[in-house]
Motif scaffolding. Structure first.
Motif, PDB file in Angstrom:
ATOM      1  N   ILE A  28       0.824  -1.236   0.002  1.00 16.03           N
ATOM      2  CA  ILE A  28       0.169  -0.118   0.031  1.00 16.03           C
ATOM      3  C   ILE A  28       0.749   1.339  -0.101  1.00 16.03           C
ATOM      4  O   ILE A  28       1.876   1.374   1.035  1.00 16.03           O
ATOM      5  CB  ILE A  28      -0.922   0.086   1.345  1.00 16.03           C
ATOM      6  N   LEU A  29       0.766   2.137  -0.865  1.00 14.31           N
ATOM      7  CA  LEU A  29       1.456   3.676  -0.982  1.00 14.31           C
ATOM      8  C   LEU A  29       0.601   4.582  -0.477  1.00 14.31           C
ATOM      9  O   LEU A  29      -0.835   4.818  -1.018  1.00 14.31           O
ATOM     10  CB  LEU A  29       2.001   3.596  -2.510  1.00 14.31           C
ATOM     11  N   PHE A  30       1.192   5.278   0.560  1.00 12.35           N
ATOM     12  CA  PHE A  30       0.244   6.053   1.284  1.00 12.35           C
ATOM     13  C   PHE A  30       1.197   7.559   1.553  1.00 12.35           C
ATOM     14  O   PHE A  30       2.243   7.549   1.612  1.00 12.35           O
ATOM     15  CB  PHE A  30      -0.169   5.654   2.817  1.00 12.35           C
ATOM     16  N   ASN A  31       0.416   8.601   1.507  1.00 13.81           N
ATOM     17  CA  ASN A  31       0.970  10.081   1.467  1.00 13.81           C
ATOM     18  C   ASN A  31       0.288  10.862   2.310  1.00 13.81           C
ATOM     19  O   ASN A  31      -0.897  11.076   1.938  1.00 13.81           O
ATOM     20  CB  ASN A  31       1.068  10.507  -0.004  1.00 13.81           C
ATOM     21  N   SER A  32       0.623  11.502   3.242  1.00  9.12           N
ATOM     22  CA  SER A  32       0.109  12.498   3.820  1.00  9.12           C
ATOM     23  C   SER A  32       1.184  13.204   4.768  1.00  9.12           C
ATOM     24  O   SER A  32       2.108  12.649   5.522  1.00  9.12           O
ATOM     25  CB  SER A  32      -0.625  11.713   5.064  1.00  9.12           C
ATOM     26  N   PRO A  33       0.948  14.576   4.662  1.00 12.88           N
ATOM     27  CA  PRO A  33       0.221  15.404   3.902  1.00 12.88           C
ATOM     28  C   PRO A  33       0.110  15.285   2.561  1.00 12.88           C
ATOM     29  O   PRO A  33       1.385  14.787   1.967  1.00 12.88           O
ATOM     30  CB  PRO A  33       0.442  16.973   4.321  1.00 12.88           C
ATOM     31  N   SER A  34      -0.968  15.231   1.783  1.00  9.69           N
ATOM     32  CA  SER A  34      -1.112  14.969   0.427  1.00  9.69           C
ATOM     33  C   SER A  34      -0.802  15.894  -0.490  1.00  9.69           C
ATOM     34  O   SER A  34      -1.149  17.025  -0.558  1.00  9.69           O
ATOM     35  CB  SER A  34      -2.622  14.414   0.175  1.00  9.69           C
ATOM     36  N   ASN A  35       0.016  15.156  -1.403  1.00  9.73           N
ATOM     37  CA  ASN A  35       0.041  16.106  -2.946  1.00  9.73           C
ATOM     38  C   ASN A  35      -0.764  15.225  -3.857  1.00  9.73           C
ATOM     39  O   ASN A  35      -0.574  14.003  -4.254  1.00  9.73           O
ATOM     40  CB  ASN A  35       1.396  15.968  -3.387  1.00  9.73           C
ATOM     41  N   PRO A  36      -1.871  15.727  -4.339  1.00 11.67           N
ATOM     42  CA  PRO A  36      -2.271  17.136  -4.652  1.00 11.67           C
ATOM     43  C   PRO A  36      -3.232  17.901  -3.791  1.00 11.67           C
ATOM     44  O   PRO A  36      -3.327  18.858  -3.874  1.00 11.67           O
ATOM     45  CB  PRO A  36      -2.815  16.924  -5.937  1.00 11.67           C
ATOM     46  N   THR A  37      -3.875  17.059  -2.615  1.00  9.37           N
ATOM     47  CA  THR A  37      -4.855  17.689  -1.939  1.00  9.37           C
ATOM     48  C   THR A  37      -4.613  18.558  -0.763  1.00  9.37           C
ATOM     49  O   THR A  37      -5.341  19.453  -0.140  1.00  9.37           O
ATOM     50  CB  THR A  37      -6.121  16.551  -1.526  1.00  9.37           C
TER      51      THR A  37
END
Length: 375
Positions: A166-175
């Motif tokens: 699972i690939l997770f991003n936070s804080p998110s790019n682009p939101t």
């Protein structure tokens, strides 16, 4: 004849994705005399002087040769101590990478076999699907519209015997949306339960406006964390990142780094020591103010989710066609990015508020005018 021959040499793996739409906008920006540029995903401040001085000092001191593949001892040990103190995991090793993108690429190459499935959240950073496909993997998208929150139940339904990570991003790019503790804990525990790898891309961890970062590494000791110096210190062109996770995987990543990037730039690694001692809280406060400025300016005319970090806003385009809206913005010399670059949908667009207040005000005025014209 020669041109046709060279085309036949191009590997099939490169045909599964197109050139970055972001780079195309960068090229366009260079042709506009006075653009309102809200497209660039990098800090608008320069590298602090003490960090620049540290890099110059390293160069002048002759620290210009190859570094150990895992990073210079001083930096690696400093980061290892910070990671150990934060997590207290028995088996968590830090390595220095050539940018966070370099770390992500090597991490995926180390884990993905052809046909493996990788779960990611839509909207996503533009590079994610391309890198997964480059490794022979299959991207599995989980839609998070309209509020860009993560529902672990949706993730559970997407897991199959072919799921590798699972690939997770936070804080998110682009939101710019920052995942909650409950979301992160649920994701971490789910990955652990199914024996699925979890990569947490935390490159925007230095830009948090509301509370502290929730990282899945707090709840799952097998989590692979990727971070770096590009965004937090304005060092985007210096290409310095780091990652940490289980030692067996980190050793495999190091093996790949030996035969690809070799090492991260040596003088930049020395400057990172100065960066770690630099107080960036004033910059973060400035970006919080920019966030508040653009949200206040647009919230009456656009449907949007207030970002909790990074420096992006991802509003819904009036009329629901982001590409058409972005083209109308271009007619006013306003550069924003269509959501289709970051998503399988084309309903939203990305704003980067990493810009001067003057540029933000010009952008707000242009966007409000466009939205009101669309009514």
């Amino acid at each position: 004849m020669t041109s046709d021959l060279s085309k036949s040499w191009i590997a099939d793996r490169t045909k599964s994705f197109d050139s970055s739409g972001i780079r195309k906008v960068f090229d366009l920006a260079a042709k506009i005399k006075n653009p309102i540029n809200l497209s660039i995903g990098q800090p608008d401040f320069d590298v602090p002087e003490n960090i620049k001085r540290s890099c110059i000092d390293a160069i002048e001191a002759g620290k210009n040769g190859y570094a150990p593949t895992q990073g210079i001892p001083a930096l690696r040990e400093r980061l290892q101590n910070e990671v150990d103190n934060r997590f207290g995991h028995d088996d968590r090793q830090v390595i220095i990478t050539s940018g966070t993108s370099g770390g992500l690429m090597l991490g995926l190459l180390s884990m993905i076999n052809p046909g493996d499935e990788v779960i990611l959240f839509d909207p996503y950073f533009v590079m994610y699907p391309a890198l997964i496909q480059l490794c022979g993997g299959v991207p599995i998208f989980i839609d998070t519209y309209p509020d860009f929150r993560i529902d672990p139940n949706h993730v559970a339904k997407a897991i199959t015997p072919k799921t590798k990570l699972i690939l997770f991003n936070s804080p998110s790019n682009p939101t710019g949306v920052t995942a909650s503790v409950d979301e992160v804990r649920g994701l971490a525990e789910l990955a652990n339960h199914h024996g699925v790898a979890l990569i947490s891309d935390e490159i925007y961890s230095g830009f948090l406006f509301d509370g502290e970062l929730a990282t899945p590494a707090n709840y799952n000791p097998e989590t692979i964390v990727i971070d770096g110096f590009s965004k937090s210190y304005g060092m985007t062109g210096w290409r310095l990142g780091y990652m940490h996770g289980p030692s067996a995987l980190m050793q495999t990543i190091l093996k790949l780094q030996q035969y690809s990037f070799v090492c991260a730039p040596t003088p930049v690694q020395w400057s990172a020591l100065a960066a770690l001692d630099t107080d960036m809280s004033g910059y973060v406060a400035d970006y919080r103010s920019k966030r508040d400025r653009i949200v206040a300016g647009l919230q009456d005319d656009f449907e949007l989710v207030v970002p909790g970090g990074a420096f992006y806003l991802f509003p819904k385009a009036p009329g629901g066609d982001a590409s058409a809206f972005v083209n109308k913005a271009l007619e006013r010399d306003l550069l924003i990015l269509p959501g289709s670059i970051f998503s399988r949908r084309n309903s939203h667009f990305r704003i980067s508020f990493a810009a001067s207040d003057e540029t933000l005000d010009r952008g707000i005025e242009a966007l409000k005018s466009l939205a009101q014209a669309a009514v």
